[in-house]
Structures are given as C-alpha cells and as structure tokens.
Design an enzyme around this catalytic site. Structure first.
Site, PDB file in Angstrom:
ATOM      1  N   GLU A   1      -7.795  14.350  43.283  1.00 10.85           N
ATOM      2  CA  GLU A   1      -6.492  14.177  42.627  1.00 10.85           C
ATOM      3  C   GLU A   1      -6.540  14.322  41.111  1.00 10.85           C
ATOM      4  O   GLU A   1      -5.922  13.515  40.397  1.00 10.85           O
ATOM      5  CB  GLU A   1      -5.932  12.812  43.014  1.00 10.85           C
ATOM      6  CG  GLU A   1      -6.720  11.585  42.499  1.00 10.85           C
ATOM      7  CD  GLU A   1      -7.834  11.097  43.409  1.00 10.85           C
ATOM      8  OE1 GLU A   1      -8.391  11.923  44.161  1.00 10.85           O
ATOM      9  OE2 GLU A   1      -8.158   9.898  43.359  1.00 10.85           O
TER      10      GLU A   1
ATOM     11  N   HIS B   1      -1.352  13.960  50.147  1.00 12.44           N
ATOM     12  CA  HIS B   1      -2.262  12.877  49.773  1.00 12.44           C
ATOM     13  C   HIS B   1      -2.626  12.959  48.286  1.00 12.44           C
ATOM     14  O   HIS B   1      -2.481  11.980  47.542  1.00 12.44           O
ATOM     15  CB  HIS B   1      -3.520  12.956  50.643  1.00 12.44           C
ATOM     16  CG  HIS B   1      -4.550  11.919  50.323  1.00 12.44           C
ATOM     17  ND1 HIS B   1      -4.660  10.741  51.027  1.00 12.44           N
ATOM     18  CD2 HIS B   1      -5.502  11.873  49.361  1.00 12.44           C
ATOM     19  CE1 HIS B   1      -5.639  10.019  50.510  1.00 12.44           C
ATOM     20  NE2 HIS B   1      -6.179  10.687  49.506  1.00 12.44           N
ATOM     21  N   GLU B   2      -3.084  14.114  47.862  1.00 12.13           N
ATOM     22  CA  GLU B   2      -3.516  14.233  46.459  1.00 12.13           C
ATOM     23  C   GLU B   2      -2.333  14.065  45.504  1.00 12.13           C
ATOM     24  O   GLU B   2      -2.470  13.463  44.436  1.00 12.13           O
ATOM     25  CB  GLU B   2      -4.235  15.565  46.217  1.00 12.13           C
ATOM     26  CG  GLU B   2      -5.432  15.838  47.133  1.00 12.13           C
ATOM     27  CD  GLU B   2      -6.423  14.682  47.271  1.00 12.13           C
ATOM     28  OE1 GLU B   2      -6.525  13.844  46.357  1.00 12.13           O
ATOM     29  OE2 GLU B   2      -7.089  14.603  48.326  1.00 12.13           O
TER      30      GLU B   2
ATOM     31  N   HIS C   1      -1.523  10.452  44.934  1.00 12.32           N
ATOM     32  CA  HIS C   1      -2.406   9.807  43.955  1.00 12.32           C
ATOM     33  C   HIS C   1      -1.823   9.841  42.540  1.00 12.32           C
ATOM     34  O   HIS C   1      -2.265   9.076  41.674  1.00 12.32           O
ATOM     35  CB  HIS C   1      -3.769  10.494  43.921  1.00 12.32           C
ATOM     36  CG  HIS C   1      -4.775   9.950  44.902  1.00 12.32           C
ATOM     37  ND1 HIS C   1      -5.124   8.621  44.945  1.00 12.32           N
ATOM     38  CD2 HIS C   1      -5.508  10.573  45.865  1.00 12.32           C
ATOM     39  CE1 HIS C   1      -6.057   8.454  45.897  1.00 12.32           C
ATOM     40  NE2 HIS C   1      -6.307   9.620  46.467  1.00 12.32           N
TER      41      HIS C   1
ATOM     42  N   GLU D   1      -6.990   4.338  47.613  1.00  9.03           N
ATOM     43  CA  GLU D   1      -6.889   5.196  48.802  1.00  9.03           C
ATOM     44  C   GLU D   1      -5.945   4.660  49.887  1.00  9.03           C
ATOM     45  O   GLU D   1      -5.252   5.428  50.534  1.00  9.03           O
ATOM     46  CB  GLU D   1      -8.281   5.470  49.374  1.00  9.03           C
ATOM     47  CG  GLU D   1      -9.213   6.239  48.419  1.00  9.03           C
ATOM     48  CD  GLU D   1      -8.700   7.631  48.018  1.00  9.03           C
ATOM     49  OE1 GLU D   1      -7.780   8.162  48.675  1.00  9.03           O
ATOM     50  OE2 GLU D   1      -9.225   8.170  47.024  1.00  9.03           O
TER      51      GLU D   1
ATOM     52  N   ASP E   1     -20.831   5.596  46.015  1.00  9.88           N
ATOM     53  CA  ASP E   1     -20.554   6.616  47.017  1.00  9.88           C
ATOM     54  C   ASP E   1     -20.929   6.183  48.436  1.00  9.88           C
ATOM     55  O   ASP E   1     -20.290   6.571  49.399  1.00  9.88           O
ATOM     56  CB  ASP E   1     -21.364   7.855  46.649  1.00  9.88           C
ATOM     57  CG  ASP E   1     -20.520   9.098  46.758  1.00  9.88           C
ATOM     58  OD1 ASP E   1     -19.357   9.036  46.332  1.00  9.88           O
ATOM     59  OD2 ASP E   1     -21.036  10.112  47.277  1.00  9.88           O
TER      60      ASP E   1
ATOM     61  N   TYR F   1      -9.360   3.855  53.219  1.00  9.12           N
ATOM     62  CA  TYR F   1      -8.221   4.704  53.576  1.00  9.12           C
ATOM     63  C   TYR F   1      -7.434   4.111  54.741  1.00  9.12           C
ATOM     64  O   TYR F   1      -6.243   3.843  54.636  1.00  9.12           O
ATOM     65  CB  TYR F   1      -8.708   6.102  53.999  1.00  9.12           C
ATOM     66  CG  TYR F   1      -9.353   6.909  52.907  1.00  9.12           C
ATOM     67  CD1 TYR F   1     -10.655   6.654  52.501  1.00  9.12           C
ATOM     68  CD2 TYR F   1      -8.668   7.944  52.286  1.00  9.12           C
ATOM     69  CE1 TYR F   1     -11.255   7.418  51.509  1.00  9.12           C
ATOM     70  CE2 TYR F   1      -9.261   8.713  51.292  1.00  9.12           C
ATOM     71  CZ  TYR F   1     -10.550   8.444  50.905  1.00  9.12           C
ATOM     72  OH  TYR F   1     -11.138   9.180  49.920  1.00  9.12           O
TER      73      TYR F   1
HETATM   74  N1  BES Z   1     -10.206  10.700  45.674  1.00  9.61           N
HETATM   75  C1  BES Z   1     -10.552  11.237  46.941  1.00  9.61           C
HETATM   76  C2  BES Z   1     -11.863  11.974  46.930  1.00  9.61           C
HETATM   77  C3  BES Z   1     -13.054  11.134  46.559  1.00  9.61           C
HETATM   78  C4  BES Z   1     -13.244   9.872  47.085  1.00  9.61           C
HETATM   79  C5  BES Z   1     -14.007  11.620  45.692  1.00  9.61           C
HETATM   80  C6  BES Z   1     -14.342   9.120  46.722  1.00  9.61           C
HETATM   81  C7  BES Z   1     -15.101  10.867  45.324  1.00  9.61           C
HETATM   82  C8  BES Z   1     -15.276   9.605  45.834  1.00  9.61           C
HETATM   83  C9  BES Z   1      -9.464  12.160  47.484  1.00  9.61           C
HETATM   84  O1  BES Z   1      -8.171  11.777  47.136  1.00  9.61           O
HETATM   85  C10 BES Z   1      -9.513  12.107  48.977  1.00  9.61           C
HETATM   86  O2  BES Z   1      -9.294  11.052  49.500  1.00  9.61           O
HETATM   87  N2  BES Z   1      -9.794  13.213  49.647  1.00  9.61           N
HETATM   88  C11 BES Z   1      -9.836  13.294  51.092  1.00  9.61           C
HETATM   89  C12 BES Z   1      -8.599  13.920  51.642  1.00  9.61           C
HETATM   90  C13 BES Z   1      -7.589  13.022  52.201  1.00  9.61           C
HETATM   91  C14 BES Z   1      -6.483  13.791  52.890  1.00  9.61           C
HETATM   92  C15 BES Z   1      -8.029  11.853  52.990  1.00  9.61           C
HETATM   93  C16 BES Z   1     -10.987  14.212  51.477  1.00  9.61           C
HETATM   94  O3  BES Z   1     -11.562  14.826  50.590  1.00  9.61           O
HETATM   95  O4  BES Z   1     -11.281  14.329  52.652  1.00  9.61           O
HETATM   96 ZN    ZN Z   2      -7.545  10.021  48.156  1.00 12.85          ZN
END
Ligand code: BES
Ligand code: ZN
Length: 593
Positions: free
Chosen positions: A263, A287-288, A291, A310, A367, A375
C-alpha cells in the site's frame, strides 16, 4: 493515559528527538547494485539531547554533517543485531535543525530487489523495486525506522536515461530527458511507506484520480484489469470519508514481487499475478486502496499492533467489494477468509501466542510473526462488532476513528480505550457478546466467531457433491463461476482422488493451464498431494517465475513432506531462488534445507 510507544524494532531515541522531513538526493546504479547519495533530515529536538539515533542495515555511512553550512559531525555505528542492523549514533548540537547523511547501500540490502532484464516482462531493461515494510526501509535509507514516527519527504533520484523512476509520492507521467526525477510527499508518513521503483515504466491515466504504471508490454492489460479503480475510490470515500492522498495509482511489478500488493501511498505496488484478464482478482486493489485509511492514515504504532493495519483493511476491502459487486460477492470473500483463518490457526497452533491479535514480536524478525491472523482474525473481530452494534452505528464509529486519528499512530491499547469510550460505553450486554479480551489477548478463534454462509458457494458445494456421486465433470453447471467459486470448488475436492479423477477435472476445466494464479496455486496443492505428473511442468514454471510468498511457501511446504517431493523442491528452488526476493528466500531457505 500514558501509552508506551516504544518500538522494540527500532534503535531510534524518539522520545528525545524525531525526524520531521526528509530530503533525499540519490542515484541508482544497476551495475554495482547500489544506491548512493545523501539523506538530509529536518529534526525536532524535544529534550535538547546531543545525540540522534537512526536505524541502518547493510549500508555504509560515508560522512555526516550538521546544519545549513554542513559542519562535519561525529558518528558511531553500533554492533550488528540480527534483523535490526546497526544503530547510527550521531552527535548533534542541541540547537541543530538539519543533519545530512552521505551513504551507500550494499548489493545485499533486503529492501532492494535488482532484476536482470530477463526477469522483467519486456526482457530488455533491468528493474529495481523497494519493499520497506516491515523493517527494511533502513536497508536503503538511514532512518528512524518505526511505524510510530512520521515525516514528509522530497526526493531527487538519478537513474539511467532509458528508465523511469516512481515513488510513493507525486509521480512523473513520462520519462525525463536526463534520467533525473523529482518527488514530494507532503503528508507525513512512516518510513515503511517509502518506496521506489525504477524500470522501463509507462503511465496510463484511467480516470481523474486514478492511473496505472507498468512495463509497456503489460500496460494495456493492467489498464483493462483495473478499470474500476475510480469506482472503488468513490465507494471507499462514501463509506469512511475523503481520500487524503489526491492521486491513486497502481504499478504492476515483475513477477518476483514477494507480495500481492503493498500500500505505498499514492502508488500501490502490485504483483502481475492479479492480471487474470477477467478482473476477478481486483479485491486485492480494494485492499491496498483501503490502506489509504487503515494503515496509512491511522498507523499501527509498532509491529505488535499489526492487526490494526490489516484487520481493518480486510474489513474495509470487503465493504468496498460489497458496494461494487453486491452482498453475495462479499460473502464469498468472507467465507474464503474464514477458511484461511482456520487453516492458519491450525498451522501455527491454536494455543500459540502468534494467534493473538496483539503480538509479542520483540527479539524476533517481525516478518515471522506477521501472519494471516492479523488479517482474518482481525476481520472476524470487526465483523462480529458490526453484527452486534449494527452496521450504521459501526460505520459512524469507523469513520470517526479514521478522522480523529488521521496521520497518527495507534497502539492496541489506545484503540481499545477509544472503542470502549466511543462504542461500547459500558453496555455490559454488548461487552459480553463481543468479549474483546478473548479476541485481542487470547490465542485461537474465540467461540463467538461468526460463521458466514455464502449462497453462491452452496451451489458450488452441490455441484461438487454431484461430481463425487458420479456426474461427469464436463456436465456440471459452472458457466457463471467467478474465480472465488472455483477456489471453493478446488479447496473442497476430496482428500482421496484417483489420477483419473484429476485428469477428468483437468480435461473439463483446464486447471493445470489456468491463467488465474489463485486457481493455479490451489490446484497445485492437489497436483503435489496426488503426484499428478501431468501437472509438474506447469507447477515448476509457476514456482520459478512467481515470487509471491503467499503462493509459493505452501507449495514448498507440501513438497518437502516426502523424499521425492523434497528432491523436486530442491531442484525447483535451485532454479527459482535467483528470482525470489529475500523476504521469500529467508522463509523458503528454512523449508527446503
Ligand atoms: N501491507 C501488506 C503487505 C505486507 C505485510 C508487507 C507485511 C510486509 C509485511 C499488504 O497490504 C497486503 O496485505 N498484501 C496482501 C494482499 C491482500 C489482498 C491480503 C498480499 O500481499 O498477499
Ligand atoms: Zn494489507
């Protein structure tokens, strides 16, 4: 009340001094895989301290200066700490307003993925993208790398003349003649939202506030796929108030991007695996976009509060999709999400601390603890609240929450106080029905979790049942199925299947050759479990080219369960690893070793 805002993942002495504005002047060198230049910060010294501490990792600091006249400062690097890198302690005069850090990144900097031309869609030019969340910003810019600290930024970026640079900021719409680009982000953002991409990129406007960036060969497909973006933006604003970032664009990156989407403000970074050709995976864009409120406006104060980013975003994402596609569509997303939640809790262990909404990630790589729990358990919690207080009241609450705390950071505790004060208001019945404590501070899925039903999935289940009873696959009525219905179907195929049954499904529905990555990834689980050799070539091709962690990690995990599979995983990984981002390799190295 005094909320403890200290962040276990940053060395910054932010109680004493904070950065307010960054002026970045860097050049990007593909030959040496380095970024070098100068980061100038305007600082606010709150306690007349004589030291400011920044975060760095895998970077070399050449010189630090202070003030407009750039007098040379004394600095010292701390010892290397796993995940966190090294502190950069700079001696400052208590009246100093500006500091300047001359630095150079190293090729191994985790936030930076340098791609060879062959790893791009066009195949001719190299590509660079950054991924700063959660604590990788410090590998490409020395910074106070905590989500609780916000600053505005501007940047001058020099890239090879045949390439274009874009950032999470005001962006160019065409290439410059000299390879120099200027950016500014006038809203204060946390460091994890700093982002840069460099490549053979072009822009196409969609509507007044939306557009897409992509490599030229991908641009038309991306513009088709994301045609509804402006509608999403309108729907989002109708729900929770004005979009505060002016422009909303998406850049489609090469397939090694380790996430579905990121995002970055004004410019979402996205995987090309959502270009299914039929707009069926655009909830990821919702989703993005969501954010832009949950996360980018009201930001988790530390990574222990990740669910605030999330969980709210998944809830908001599904509300946007409901506004565009109807309730029965959103129901499908909810049911699939609940399946993900159950699977994830089972994987992590239902008594594990990592299944709590409030996390304890100190001394760990954040991480590792940032899972689907934030989520989907986060979503289920908010959905339960909605059900109990009623949608109109809940919507007012959420809208006010975004407004009241805009451009601020939020801890779980501060949120719960506000929630209690503004919504629950000592209503004991409500309190009991929701049981906040169980959701936030206890592991597993609380017993009051709603179980959503999807009418469209009931039909899928009926079709599946009739196939199991002997109706040929090609005679099933699947004509109007979206990719969500297909996912429901594939996820619920029998545990025991003959190779003939696999072939029958494949012949009828073409799963192995699907152009839809969600369908492919779900199908490949059966390919692996049933050793369906006909699917192996496609499986390998997918795993070598796609770097999206959510897809490939489960496949590697399944493969290594038996010796032949493990050999196959290692062979594939040998070819695939150079295409993966370190965010993915750090996980997969452990799985296939
Ligand atoms: N912010 C996240 C990606 C992220 C999370 C990067 C934790 C680094 C650490 C992003 O908004 C996200 O949640 N992406 C998901 C997609 C979503 C539709 C659930 C993904 O990448 O799968
Ligand atoms: Zn996200």
């Amino acid at each position: 009340m005094n909320y403890n805002m200290t962040d276990p993942h940053s060395f910054a002495n932010s109680n004493d001094v904070v950065v307010k504005d960054l002026d970045l002047d860097i050049s990007v060198d593909f030959k040496t895989k380095t970024i070098s230049g100068k980061a100038s910060y305007k600082i606010e010294n709150k306690t007349e301290t004589d030291v400011i501490i920044l975060d760095t990792r895998d970077m070399d600091i050449e010189k630090v200066t202070e003030g407009m006249d750039e007098t040379v400062s004394v600095f010292e690097m701390g010892p290397e700490i796993p995940f966190l890198g090294k502190s950069l302690k700079i001696r400052i005069s208590p009246v100093a307003k500006y500091i300047h850090i001359y630095y150079k990144t190293r090729p191994e900097a985790s936030a930076l993925q340098w791609l060879e031309p062959t790893q791009t869609a066009g195949g001719v030019h190299p590509f660079l993208f950054t991924q700063s969340e959660a604590i990788l910003a410090r590998t490409w810019v020395p910074c106070q790398d905590s989500p609780g600290i916000r600053f505005t930024y501007s940047a001058t970026v020099q890239v090879p003349v045949e390439l274009m640079a874009v950032m999470s900021a005001s962006n160019p719409v065409e290439k410059s003649e000299d390879g120099i680009y200027h950016f500014h982000m006038d809203e204060a953002i946390p460091s994890y939202l700093m982002a840069l991409s460099v490549g053979d990129i072009e822009f196409k406007a969609l509507e007044s506030r939306t557009g897409v960036y992509a490599e030229p060969v991908t641009l038309a497909k991306a513009a088709y796929e994301f045609a509804d973006m402006e509608k999403m933006l309108d729907a989002a604003e109708a729900l929770y108030g004005p979009y505060r970032w002016e422009q909303y664009d998406v850049i489609v990156l090469p397939p090694s991007f380790p996430f579905g989407g990121m995002e970055n403000p004004r410019l979402t970074f996205a995987t090309p695996t959502i270009l299914s050709g039929d707009r069926s995976l655009v909830s990821l864009i919702a989703h993005e976009l969501a954010h832009s409120w949950s996360g980018n406006l009201v930001t988790n104060a530390t990574w222990n509060d990740f669910w605030l980013n999330e969980g709210f975003t998944v809830y908001f994402e599904r509300r946007i999709m409901e506004a565009l596609e109807g309730r029965d569509y959103a129901d499908m997303l909810e049911v699939l999400g609940y399946q993900d939640l159950k699977r994830n809790v089972k994987e992590i262990g239902e008594t594990s601390d990592d299944t709590k909404l409030k996390l304890h990630l100190e001394d760990r790589d954040p991480d590792d603890g940032m899972t689907q729990i934030a989520y989907e358990k986060g979503f289920s919690f908010l959905r339960l609240v909605e059900e109990n207080v009623g949608r109109p009241r809940f919507d007012i609450f959420v809208k006010q929450y975004f407004n009241k705390f805009a451009f601020q950071s939020m801890t779980t505790e501060k949120f719960l106080d506000y929630f209690e004060e503004d919504l629950i208001r000592h209503d004991e019945k409500l309190e009991k029905a929701i049981d906040i404590h169980a959701w936030v501070y206890e592991p597993g899925i609380p017993s009051n979790c709603l179980v959503i039903k999807s009418a469209r999935f009931e039909k899928v289940n009926a079709s599946l049942a009739s196939w199991i009873e002997g109706v040929p696959a090609k005679d099933l009525n699947t004509k109007k199925w979206s990719s969500h219905e297909w996912l429901q179907f594939i996820r619920h195929l029998p545990v025991e299947m003959t190779l003939d049954q696999m072939s029958e499904l494949d012949a009828a529905f073409g799963f192995t050759d699907s152009g839809n990555c969600e369908i492919l990834a779900a199908w490949f689980e059966h390919v692996i479990k049933h050793q369906y050799i006909h699917g192996y070539a496609s499986l390998e091709k997918f795993m070598v080219s796609v770097g999206r962690r959510k897809f490939i990690v489960p496949l590697y995990k399944l493969l290594v369960l038996n010796p032949e599979g493990k050999k196959m995983a290692q062979d594939i990984y040998k070819k695939a690893r150079p295409n993966y981002h370190t965010v993915a390799t750090s996980t997969i190295d452990e799985i296939v070793k």
